[in-house]
Scaffold this motif. Structure first.
Motif, short mmCIF file in Angstrom:
data_model
loop_
_atom_site.label_atom_id
_atom_site.label_comp_id
_atom_site.label_asym_id
_atom_site.label_seq_id
_atom_site.Cartn_x
_atom_site.Cartn_y
_atom_site.Cartn_z
N ALA A 75 15.24 6.82 0.33
CA ALA A 75 16.64 6.41 0.44
C ALA A 75 16.76 4.89 0.47
O ALA A 75 15.93 4.20 1.05
CB ALA A 75 17.26 7.00 1.70
N LEU A 76 17.80 4.40 -0.14
CA LEU A 76 18.18 2.99 -0.08
C LEU A 76 19.25 2.86 0.98
O LEU A 76 20.32 3.46 0.89
CB LEU A 76 18.69 2.52 -1.43
CG LEU A 76 19.29 1.11 -1.51
CD1 LEU A 76 18.28 0.05 -1.12
CD2 LEU A 76 19.84 0.84 -2.92
N ILE A 77 18.98 2.06 2.03
CA ILE A 77 19.93 1.85 3.12
C ILE A 77 20.66 0.55 2.88
O ILE A 77 20.04 -0.50 2.66
CB ILE A 77 19.20 1.83 4.48
CG1 ILE A 77 18.51 3.17 4.72
CG2 ILE A 77 20.18 1.52 5.61
CD1 ILE A 77 17.62 3.20 5.94
N MET A 78 21.99 0.59 2.90
CA MET A 78 22.79 -0.58 2.59
C MET A 78 23.90 -0.77 3.60
O MET A 78 24.46 0.19 4.12
CB MET A 78 23.42 -0.44 1.19
CG MET A 78 22.43 -0.46 0.05
SD MET A 78 23.24 -0.17 -1.57
CE MET A 78 24.48 -1.45 -1.58
N GLY A 79 24.22 -2.02 3.86
CA GLY A 79 25.44 -2.39 4.56
C GLY A 79 26.33 -3.15 3.59
O GLY A 79 25.83 -3.88 2.72
N SER A 80 27.65 -2.99 3.71
CA SER A 80 28.58 -3.66 2.82
C SER A 80 29.70 -4.28 3.66
O SER A 80 30.36 -3.59 4.44
CB SER A 80 29.18 -2.65 1.83
OG SER A 80 30.16 -3.26 1.02
N GLY A 81 29.89 -5.58 3.51
CA GLY A 81 30.92 -6.28 4.27
C GLY A 81 31.19 -7.63 3.65
O GLY A 81 31.39 -7.74 2.44
#
Length: 290
Positions: free
Chosen positions: A168-174
């Motif tokens: 899995a690719l774990i991402m945060g977006s902000g």
């Protein structure tokens, strides 16, 4: 006996998604997202799923949107109506949601799951550039914006094994800086390439410098220690996903800024990578530009 092949290990990421208009006016960041998708494919292959925490999907308790399918949500108003014709119909990841719940429960955290879908613009705008075929299952995780950076970091730590065990690719977006009152101070949005406000430049430089030396104490206490912290983030929901992505790789490796950009004079578009693969990803991205 059949031995399962090891899963691909991705560095976790934080992307500043900026205005929804990035989907139509790519500026510097749209091409970077495209390059990032290509580079991840070349180095790691296609992710088996993407777990993403976006500033625009929040709840009173952490909630996984574990529906079997997703569509783009147009969670904005006053922008070019062409945006509402853009689609991003991606598969969901219900099975990954069950694994996330198991991992967080082991860490003493309660994460709920709902059988529904939907991708806010902080998710579909960058993913539409990175993976335009919408062929990677997506699992949004609604976070709790009233929780501290340390609590967000702990949430990331709880799911640290997902990349290695599930590909899995774990991402945060902000957004690395986010104060819309500054963006609209003149009554309307300034030019996308407006000169950067000094407070924004100082904050972004501080963040990169503290990241480079792994000064977790300062980063986690940024609202007290960072210059112009409250001016750049009157509320910090757009920066909190950074800490979830950072926690997913722990404290051993320095966060690496892999993209530095700005829009409208004060809306930071920086991207960061975390973990042991962050430096090599940064090098690959730089090499691809040459």
């Amino acid at each position: 006996m059949t031995i399962a092949a090891p899963k691909r290990r991705f560095p976790s990421l934080f992307l500043s998604h900026g205005s929804p208009m990035t989907a139509l006016e790519a500026h510097e960041t749209g091409p970077f997202w495209q390059q990032l998708g290509r580079t991840l494919d070349a180095r790691h292959g296609r992710p088996e799923a993407i777990l993403i925490v976006s500033a625009h999907t929040a709840a009173r308790q952490p909630v996984l949107l574990a529906g079997p399918r997703h569509e783009a949500i147009y969670d904005f108003g006053g922008f070019d109506p062409r945006l509402r014709s853009l689609r991003y119909d991606a598969p969901g990841a219900p099975s990954l949601a069950r694994e996330v719940q198991a991992l967080t429960a082991k860490a003493g955290l309660t994460v709920h799951s709902l059988p529904q879908g939907g991708l806010d613009h902080g998710i579909w705008v960058p993913l539409r550039a990175m993976y335009p075929d919408a062929d990677v299952p997506v699992l949004p995780l609604a976070f709790v914006p009233s929780q501290s950076p340390s609590q967000q970091f702990a949430l990331g730590e709880a799911i640290q094994s997902l990349s290695e065990t599930h590909g899995a690719l774990i991402m945060g977006s902000g957004s690395l800086t986010h104060n819309l009152s500054l963006v609209f101070a003149g009554g309307q949005m300034p030019p996308i390439d407006a000169h950067e406000l000094p407070a924004s430049a100082t904050f972004r430089a501080w963040w990169e410098a503290r990241s480079r030396v792994r000064d977790w104490e300062a980063l986690l206490d940024y609202r007290q220690q960072a210059p112009h912290a409250l001016e750049m983030h009157p509320t910090d929901e757009h920066l909190l996903p950074w800490f979830v992505a950072a926690g997913a790789e722990g404290r051993l490796h320095a966060p690496r800024r892999i993209h530095s950009a700005l829009t409208y004079g004060s809306l930071g578009m920086d991207a960061y990578a975390f973990g042991p693969g962050a430096d090599s990803l940064a090098q690959a991205l730089a090499s691809d530009k040459c």
